[in-house]
Design an enzyme around this catalytic site. Structure first.
Site, mmCIF file in Angstrom:
data_model
loop_
_atom_site.group_PDB
_atom_site.id
_atom_site.type_symbol
_atom_site.label_atom_id
_atom_site.label_comp_id
_atom_site.label_asym_id
_atom_site.label_seq_id
_atom_site.Cartn_x
_atom_site.Cartn_y
_atom_site.Cartn_z
ATOM 1 N N LYS A 13 157.718 -17.908 46.041
ATOM 2 C CA LYS A 13 157.506 -16.993 46.993
ATOM 3 C C LYS A 13 158.505 -15.844 47.204
ATOM 4 O O LYS A 13 158.054 -14.616 47.424
ATOM 5 C CB LYS A 13 157.165 -17.629 48.460
ATOM 6 C CG LYS A 13 158.222 -18.374 48.826
ATOM 7 C CD LYS A 13 157.752 -18.915 50.227
ATOM 8 C CE LYS A 13 158.996 -19.849 50.762
ATOM 9 N NZ LYS A 13 160.169 -18.902 51.140
ATOM 10 N N ARG A 88 159.743 -20.998 60.031
ATOM 11 C CA ARG A 88 159.630 -22.101 58.872
ATOM 12 C C ARG A 88 159.002 -23.502 59.749
ATOM 13 O O ARG A 88 158.736 -24.802 59.329
ATOM 14 C CB ARG A 88 160.983 -22.791 58.810
ATOM 15 C CG ARG A 88 161.608 -22.351 57.557
ATOM 16 C CD ARG A 88 163.035 -22.688 57.324
ATOM 17 N NE ARG A 88 163.818 -22.097 56.443
ATOM 18 C CZ ARG A 88 163.989 -21.872 55.220
ATOM 19 N NH1 ARG A 88 163.215 -22.961 54.556
ATOM 20 N NH2 ARG A 88 164.540 -21.138 54.340
ATOM 21 N N ARG A 127 164.202 -25.793 36.322
ATOM 22 C CA ARG A 127 165.113 -24.751 36.776
ATOM 23 C C ARG A 127 166.533 -24.942 36.543
ATOM 24 O O ARG A 127 166.992 -25.670 36.535
ATOM 25 C CB ARG A 127 164.718 -24.604 38.173
ATOM 26 C CG ARG A 127 165.193 -23.338 38.641
ATOM 27 C CD ARG A 127 164.610 -22.823 40.101
ATOM 28 N NE ARG A 127 163.292 -23.193 40.373
ATOM 29 C CZ ARG A 127 162.759 -24.041 41.154
ATOM 30 N NH1 ARG A 127 163.422 -24.616 41.933
ATOM 31 N NH2 ARG A 127 161.423 -24.006 41.273
ATOM 32 N N ARG A 160 170.895 -26.771 39.802
ATOM 33 C CA ARG A 160 171.276 -26.630 41.330
ATOM 34 C C ARG A 160 171.198 -27.965 41.883
ATOM 35 O O ARG A 160 170.288 -28.682 41.755
ATOM 36 C CB ARG A 160 170.376 -25.433 42.185
ATOM 37 C CG ARG A 160 170.980 -24.190 41.611
ATOM 38 C CD ARG A 160 170.576 -23.320 42.640
ATOM 39 N NE ARG A 160 169.098 -23.108 42.563
ATOM 40 C CZ ARG A 160 168.287 -21.790 42.781
ATOM 41 N NH1 ARG A 160 168.887 -20.736 43.022
ATOM 42 N NH2 ARG A 160 167.198 -21.998 42.860
ATOM 43 N N ARG A 171 163.294 -31.928 50.018
ATOM 44 C CA ARG A 171 162.909 -30.730 50.373
ATOM 45 C C ARG A 171 161.380 -30.721 50.523
ATOM 46 O O ARG A 171 160.845 -29.845 51.793
ATOM 47 C CB ARG A 171 163.417 -29.592 49.427
ATOM 48 C CG ARG A 171 164.853 -29.446 49.662
ATOM 49 C CD ARG A 171 165.361 -28.627 48.267
ATOM 50 N NE ARG A 171 164.832 -27.109 48.559
ATOM 51 C CZ ARG A 171 164.892 -26.523 47.309
ATOM 52 N NH1 ARG A 171 165.343 -26.883 46.206
ATOM 53 N NH2 ARG A 171 164.377 -25.216 47.634
#
Ligand SMILES: [Zn+2]
Length: 216
Positions: A13, A88, A127, A160, A171
């Site tokens: 996003k 959120r 990633r 990361r 998450r």
């Protein structure tokens, strides 16, 4: 025009919001960046943000909303804003609606970038981010020219901490519990548009632009 973009972590996003802002002349307001900039600024609100950030506490919703409204008030000739990373949860969405309403404004559309969980996990596992400039890559979808080396600055690429399998699952759970209910919240308000976020970036972008025809 007031837009919100929603999606799970790794749905893309941020990338889509940035591209939409470029394509449609909107200001991309990323809540993370908004807070980082505020914390460095020499304003009363900025010093409050700095205190929260430095103490590791969550910045209260009222402050984030005040920053958003302040940013919105200084838009110059932009055609609108796209909010990324806020709200959120339902409480934040309701506070934002109330604050906008008292300024005579409202959310026009909420763009939901839908990606299934297996694909989110696959994306996160591949990633890599540059440890110097934070540019991101994907070992399959968007590899750097030289394995493990940033195209932009030559820095080293690494996974990361947020993208390690365990942290990423965590998450996702938080997103599902707190943020996913916003999909129903905005659907009930009649402003939700869902696009399939599993295709290539350009394809998703086209669908988002098409979804905004008549609004943008
Ligand atoms: Zn780099």
């Amino acid at each position: 025009m007031y837009l919100v973009i929603l999606g799970a972590p790794g749905a893309g996003k941020g990338t889509q919001a940035y591209r939409l802002s470029q394509a449609l002349g909107l200001v991309h307001i990323s809540s993370g960046e908004l807070l980082r900039v505020a914390a460095r600024s020499d304003t009363p609100l900025g010093s409050q943000v700095k205190n929260f950030v430095e103490s590791g506490a969550l910045v209260p919703d009222e402050i984030v909303i005040a920053l958003i409204l302040d940013r919105v008030a200084n838009l110059d000739d932009a055609k609108g804003v796209i909010l990324d990373g806020f709200p959120r949860n339902r409480e934040q969405a309701a506070s934002l609606d109330a604050a906008l309403a008292s300024a005579g404004r409202k959310i026009d559309k909420v763009l939901y970038v839908a990606v299934n969980e297996n694909e989110l996990v696959r994306r996160s596992a591949g990633r890599r981010a540059c440890i110097k400039c934070e540019a991101t890559y994907h070992v399959q979808d968007q590899p750097p020219k030289v394995d493990g080396v940033c195209d932009r600055c030559g820095g080293q690429l690494a996974t990361r901490p947020d993208d390690t399998a365990e942290r990423f699952r965590g998450r996702l759970r938080i997103y599902e519990e707190r943020t996913a209910p916003l999909i129903d919240y905005y659907k009930a308000a009649g402003v939700l548009v869902e696009v399939n976020g599993e295709g290539p970036i350009d394809k998703v972008q086209e669908e988002l632009v098409a979804a905004l025809k008549g609004v943008a």
